[in-house]
Design a protein around this motif. Structure first.
Motif, PDB file in Angstrom:
ATOM      1  N   VAL A 202       0.844  -0.986   0.025  1.00 46.89           N
ATOM      2  CA  VAL A 202      -0.025  -0.190   0.163  1.00 46.89           C
ATOM      3  C   VAL A 202       0.890   1.184  -0.027  1.00 46.89           C
ATOM      4  N   GLU A 203       1.051   2.093  -1.036  1.00 47.00           N
ATOM      5  CA  GLU A 203       1.806   3.100  -1.501  1.00 47.00           C
ATOM      6  C   GLU A 203       1.511   3.971  -2.393  1.00 47.00           C
ATOM      7  N   ASP A 204       1.342   5.240  -2.234  1.00 47.62           N
ATOM      8  CA  ASP A 204       0.700   6.193  -3.035  1.00 47.62           C
ATOM      9  C   ASP A 204       1.440   6.719  -4.019  1.00 47.62           C
ATOM     10  N   GLU A 205       2.859   6.782  -3.789  1.00 48.38           N
ATOM     11  CA  GLU A 205       3.916   7.016  -4.589  1.00 48.38           C
ATOM     12  C   GLU A 205       3.949   6.037  -5.770  1.00 48.38           C
ATOM     13  N   ARG A 206       3.119   6.276  -6.903  1.00 52.06           N
ATOM     14  CA  ARG A 206       3.302   5.438  -8.054  1.00 52.06           C
ATOM     15  C   ARG A 206       4.428   4.841  -8.404  1.00 52.06           C
TER      16      ARG A 206
ATOM     17  N   LEU B 157       3.036  -1.265   4.240  1.00 51.94           N
ATOM     18  CA  LEU B 157       2.148  -0.240   4.452  1.00 51.94           C
ATOM     19  C   LEU B 157       2.941   1.241   4.604  1.00 51.94           C
ATOM     20  N   ASP B 158       2.830   1.918   3.687  1.00 57.40           N
ATOM     21  CA  ASP B 158       3.183   3.231   3.641  1.00 57.40           C
ATOM     22  C   ASP B 158       2.463   4.091   4.851  1.00 57.40           C
ATOM     23  N   ILE B 159       2.911   4.963   5.769  1.00 50.54           N
ATOM     24  CA  ILE B 159       2.178   5.570   6.603  1.00 50.54           C
ATOM     25  C   ILE B 159       1.315   6.688   6.151  1.00 50.54           C
ATOM     26  N   MET B 160       2.010   7.510   5.453  1.00 50.25           N
ATOM     27  CA  MET B 160       1.619   8.952   5.070  1.00 50.25           C
ATOM     28  C   MET B 160       0.941   8.533   3.663  1.00 50.25           C
ATOM     29  N   LEU B 161      -0.475   8.326   3.722  1.00 54.00           N
ATOM     30  CA  LEU B 161      -1.170   7.987   2.720  1.00 54.00           C
ATOM     31  C   LEU B 161      -2.376   8.814   2.687  1.00 54.00           C
TER      32      LEU B 161
ATOM     33  N   THR C  83      12.816   2.843   6.310  1.00 55.79           N
ATOM     34  CA  THR C  83      12.517   3.956   6.471  1.00 55.79           C
ATOM     35  C   THR C  83      13.139   4.626   4.786  1.00 55.79           C
ATOM     36  N   LYS C  84      12.386   5.340   4.260  1.00 56.89           N
ATOM     37  CA  LYS C  84      12.827   5.739   2.823  1.00 56.89           C
ATOM     38  C   LYS C  84      13.844   6.785   2.850  1.00 56.89           C
ATOM     39  N   PRO C  85      14.721   6.881   1.790  1.00 52.46           N
ATOM     40  CA  PRO C  85      14.737   5.890   0.747  1.00 52.46           C
ATOM     41  C   PRO C  85      15.475   4.602   1.402  1.00 52.46           C
TER      42      PRO C  85
HETATM   43 CA    CA Z   1       3.343   8.586   1.072  1.00 51.69          CA
END
Ligand code: CA
Length: 230
Positions: free
Chosen positions: A10-14, A54-58, A104-106
């Protein structure tokens, strides 16, 4: 029966979502993707994945709420949170809502994959590994070290037996030479990836797995994949 692990991302950055999908499909996972929290929660509950990234900031539903929703909906598999560098994230809250780990990204794909493997291993601990595995005209007992090929008793060295066991327990997955070195040889400094290749060759010969290999396939540039009985 395939033992492909199913991962939900689940990640909003395509771009991140697509590259994660490509990577894990290449690593022989079954991959599902969602680009917002609501879809992620719905997909997580209906598809019972083996693990959720699961990405946190969605957009919309926050990652923590997705995790809460998964847990209250009965999902018990591992959840690994993705967090961006600099984002103020209360890791304790993440664990409180039922998360198992953070990256943690990246991040490097290899690190993420290592964390995922560790979580999946932990989740699998309760399921005992195969003691006997049979496919085609081959049957192997990992407790007694008996191997029969087309009715004939075949002797394997301890290392060959360990390698076969690891391959069987990870059948259907692409296994790099480095992973095999790590897991079967425990990073013994005396061995190189050539040792892996030699053992695979011997194993193929003893399993009468002549080219085109029906049991231990070569994945060019990567390593091997065991498909016997799949
Ligand atoms: Ca995000």
């Amino acid at each position: 029966m395939s033992d492909k692990k199913r991962i939900l991302i689940v990640e909003d950055e395509r771009q991140i979502l697509e590259s994660l999908k490509d990577f894990f499909i290449l690593q022989s996972y079954e991959v599902l993707g969602a680009s917002n929290g609501d879809d992620g929660l719905a997909l997580g509950l209906e598809s019972s994945p083996d693990l959720v990234v699961l990405d946190i900031m969605l957009p919309g539903m926050h990652g923590f709420d997705v995790c809460r929703g998964l847990r209250s909906g009965g999902y018990s598999g591992p959840v690994l949170f993705l967090t961006a560098k600099g984002e103020e994230v209360d890791k304790l809250t993440g664990f409180d809502v039922g998360g198992d780990d953070y990256v943690t990204k990246p991040f490097s794909l290899l690190e993420l994959h290592a964390r995922i493997r560790a979580l999946l291993r932990r989740a699998e601990k309760e399921q005992p590994n195969e003691e006997v595995y049979a496919f085609d005209k081959i049957s192997v007992n990992f407790t007694t070290y008996d191997l029969k090929v087309d009715g004939d008793e075949v002797r394997l060295s301890a290392k060959e037996m360990e390698l076969l066991r690891f391959l069987v327990n990870h059948r259907g997955q692409v296994l790099s030479r480095d992973i095999l070195l790590e897991k079967v040889w425990n990073y013994d400094t005396e061995v190189s990836t050539r040792t892996v290749d030699t053992h695979v060759l011997n194993l193929r010969r003893k399993l009468r797995d002549s080219p085109p290999n029906r049991y231990i396939q070569t994945v060019h540039g990567v390593g091997y994949k065991f498909v016997g009985g799949l």
